[in-house]
Scaffold this motif. Sequence first.
Motif, short mmCIF file in Angstrom:
data_model
loop_
_atom_site.label_atom_id
_atom_site.label_comp_id
_atom_site.label_asym_id
_atom_site.label_seq_id
_atom_site.Cartn_x
_atom_site.Cartn_y
_atom_site.Cartn_z
N GLU A 13 0.81 -1.22 0.00
CA GLU A 13 0.00 0.00 0.00
C GLU A 13 0.85 1.27 0.00
O GLU A 13 0.37 2.34 -0.39
N ARG A 14 2.09 1.18 0.45
CA ARG A 14 2.93 2.40 0.48
C ARG A 14 3.06 2.98 -0.93
O ARG A 14 3.26 2.26 -1.89
N ARG A 15 2.93 4.26 -1.03
CA ARG A 15 3.10 4.94 -2.33
C ARG A 15 4.04 6.12 -2.14
O ARG A 15 4.14 6.67 -1.04
N SER A 16 4.68 6.52 -3.19
CA SER A 16 5.41 7.79 -3.16
C SER A 16 4.37 8.90 -3.17
O SER A 16 3.47 8.89 -4.02
N ILE A 17 4.51 9.83 -2.27
CA ILE A 17 3.54 10.91 -2.13
C ILE A 17 4.23 12.23 -2.45
O ILE A 17 5.28 12.55 -1.90
N ARG A 18 3.59 12.98 -3.34
CA ARG A 18 4.21 14.24 -3.80
C ARG A 18 3.33 15.46 -3.53
O ARG A 18 3.65 16.55 -3.99
N THR A 19 2.24 15.25 -2.81
CA THR A 19 1.42 16.41 -2.41
C THR A 19 1.16 16.32 -0.91
O THR A 19 0.77 15.26 -0.39
N PHE A 68 15.91 17.85 -10.54
CA PHE A 68 15.38 17.65 -11.90
C PHE A 68 13.93 17.20 -11.84
O PHE A 68 13.17 17.41 -12.75
N TYR A 69 13.60 16.51 -10.75
CA TYR A 69 12.25 15.98 -10.65
C TYR A 69 11.83 16.02 -9.17
O TYR A 69 11.51 15.01 -8.58
N GLY A 70 11.91 17.24 -8.61
CA GLY A 70 11.65 17.34 -7.18
C GLY A 70 10.85 18.58 -6.84
O GLY A 70 11.03 19.20 -5.80
N ILE A 71 9.92 18.90 -7.75
CA ILE A 71 9.10 20.10 -7.54
C ILE A 71 8.30 19.98 -6.23
O ILE A 71 8.01 20.98 -5.56
N HIS A 72 7.99 18.72 -5.86
CA HIS A 72 7.21 18.47 -4.65
C HIS A 72 7.95 18.89 -3.38
O HIS A 72 7.34 19.11 -2.35
N ILE A 73 9.29 18.98 -3.45
CA ILE A 73 10.06 19.26 -2.23
C ILE A 73 9.64 20.60 -1.62
O ILE A 73 9.54 20.74 -0.41
N THR A 115 5.94 10.25 1.91
CA THR A 115 7.31 10.65 1.56
C THR A 115 7.55 10.33 0.09
O THR A 115 6.78 9.57 -0.51
N CYS A 116 8.60 10.87 -0.43
CA CYS A 116 8.99 10.50 -1.79
C CYS A 116 10.51 10.51 -1.88
O CYS A 116 11.15 11.55 -1.68
N TRP A 117 11.07 9.36 -2.16
CA TRP A 117 12.53 9.23 -2.34
C TRP A 117 12.90 10.12 -3.52
O TRP A 117 12.44 9.88 -4.64
N THR A 118 13.68 11.14 -3.28
CA THR A 118 13.99 12.06 -4.38
C THR A 118 15.50 12.05 -4.64
O THR A 118 16.29 12.44 -3.79
N GLY A 119 15.80 11.54 -5.83
CA GLY A 119 17.21 11.33 -6.15
C GLY A 119 17.73 12.21 -7.26
O GLY A 119 18.94 12.43 -7.37
N ALA A 120 16.82 12.71 -8.08
CA ALA A 120 17.26 13.49 -9.25
C ALA A 120 17.55 14.92 -8.83
O ALA A 120 16.75 15.84 -9.01
N LEU A 121 18.73 15.07 -8.24
CA LEU A 121 19.13 16.37 -7.66
C LEU A 121 20.43 16.84 -8.31
O LEU A 121 21.23 16.01 -8.75
N PRO A 154 -1.88 2.21 -7.20
CA PRO A 154 -0.66 1.41 -7.11
C PRO A 154 0.16 1.48 -8.40
O PRO A 154 -0.40 1.48 -9.50
N THR A 155 1.46 1.58 -8.23
CA THR A 155 2.35 1.56 -9.39
C THR A 155 2.57 0.09 -9.78
O THR A 155 2.41 -0.79 -8.95
N LEU A 156 2.90 -0.14 -11.03
CA LEU A 156 3.04 -1.52 -11.50
C LEU A 156 4.31 -2.17 -10.96
O LEU A 156 5.31 -1.50 -10.71
N ARG A 157 4.26 -3.45 -10.78
CA ARG A 157 5.46 -4.22 -10.44
C ARG A 157 5.57 -5.37 -11.43
O ARG A 157 4.56 -5.92 -11.89
N LYS A 158 6.80 -5.76 -11.75
CA LYS A 158 7.00 -6.94 -12.60
C LYS A 158 6.45 -8.14 -11.84
O LYS A 158 6.48 -8.17 -10.60
#
Length: 170
Positions: A13-19, A68-73, A115-121, A154-158
């Motif tokens: 159920e955990r999701r990356s949250i950006r708002t 690069f992809y962290g507008i949510h911060i 939370t959202c793991w933000t790496g594109a910095l 939910p995001t897809l998983r293989k």
Amino acid sequence: MINPEEFLKFLKERRSIRTYLDKMISDEEVEMILEAGRWAPSASNRQPWEFLIIKNKEILKAISKNSFYGIHIKTAPLAIAIVGKVKENPNYYIQDTSLVSMNMMLMAWSLGIGTCWTGALKRDIVKEMLGLEKNDYLLTILPMGYIKGEIPKPTLRKNLDQITREVKVS
Ligand SMILES: Cc1cc2nc3c(=O)[nH]c(=O)nc-3n(C[C@H](O)[C@H](O)[C@H](O)COP(=O)(O)O)c2cc1C
């Protein structure tokens, strides 16, 4: 012990949250999240890490701008920067700090905090802003806050059979 089925459900159920709501996370909850990080395993138990708490809006905005992809911060009330102390374990600081980040994200989720793991910095610029040493490794900025709006789908998983195989003796 946690019920395994409940635990798996929780993981799924955990999701990356950006708002995030414009409301500060309580000190007790921040401490719970930091504690979860502190109890992550690490190679030879060296704990080569430091956690920086960022509440200052100007700094959050500046980090956001240098991502690069962290507008949510910039909309988060708080972020934790997870820093690897490279000199304390040059071989495993990435693995160790990654485990910290997962512990923190899961604890946050259990508290209803997204939370959202933000790496594109732009790492070098952000490192300088945070006063980190040249040798320090900025793993991620984890912005966090109470969840605003709907939880994303939910995001897809293989599938397991795509990513698993049994090793047999030939
Ligand atoms: C190493 C790593 C880097 C990531 N970097 C970013 C990022 O820069 N910006 C962002 O919005 N999400 C980032 N994410 C979040 C992923 O996009 C997200 O975890 C993935 O799409 C799966 O979605 P879920 O977390 O909701 O299951 C990153 C995740 C990881 C593990």
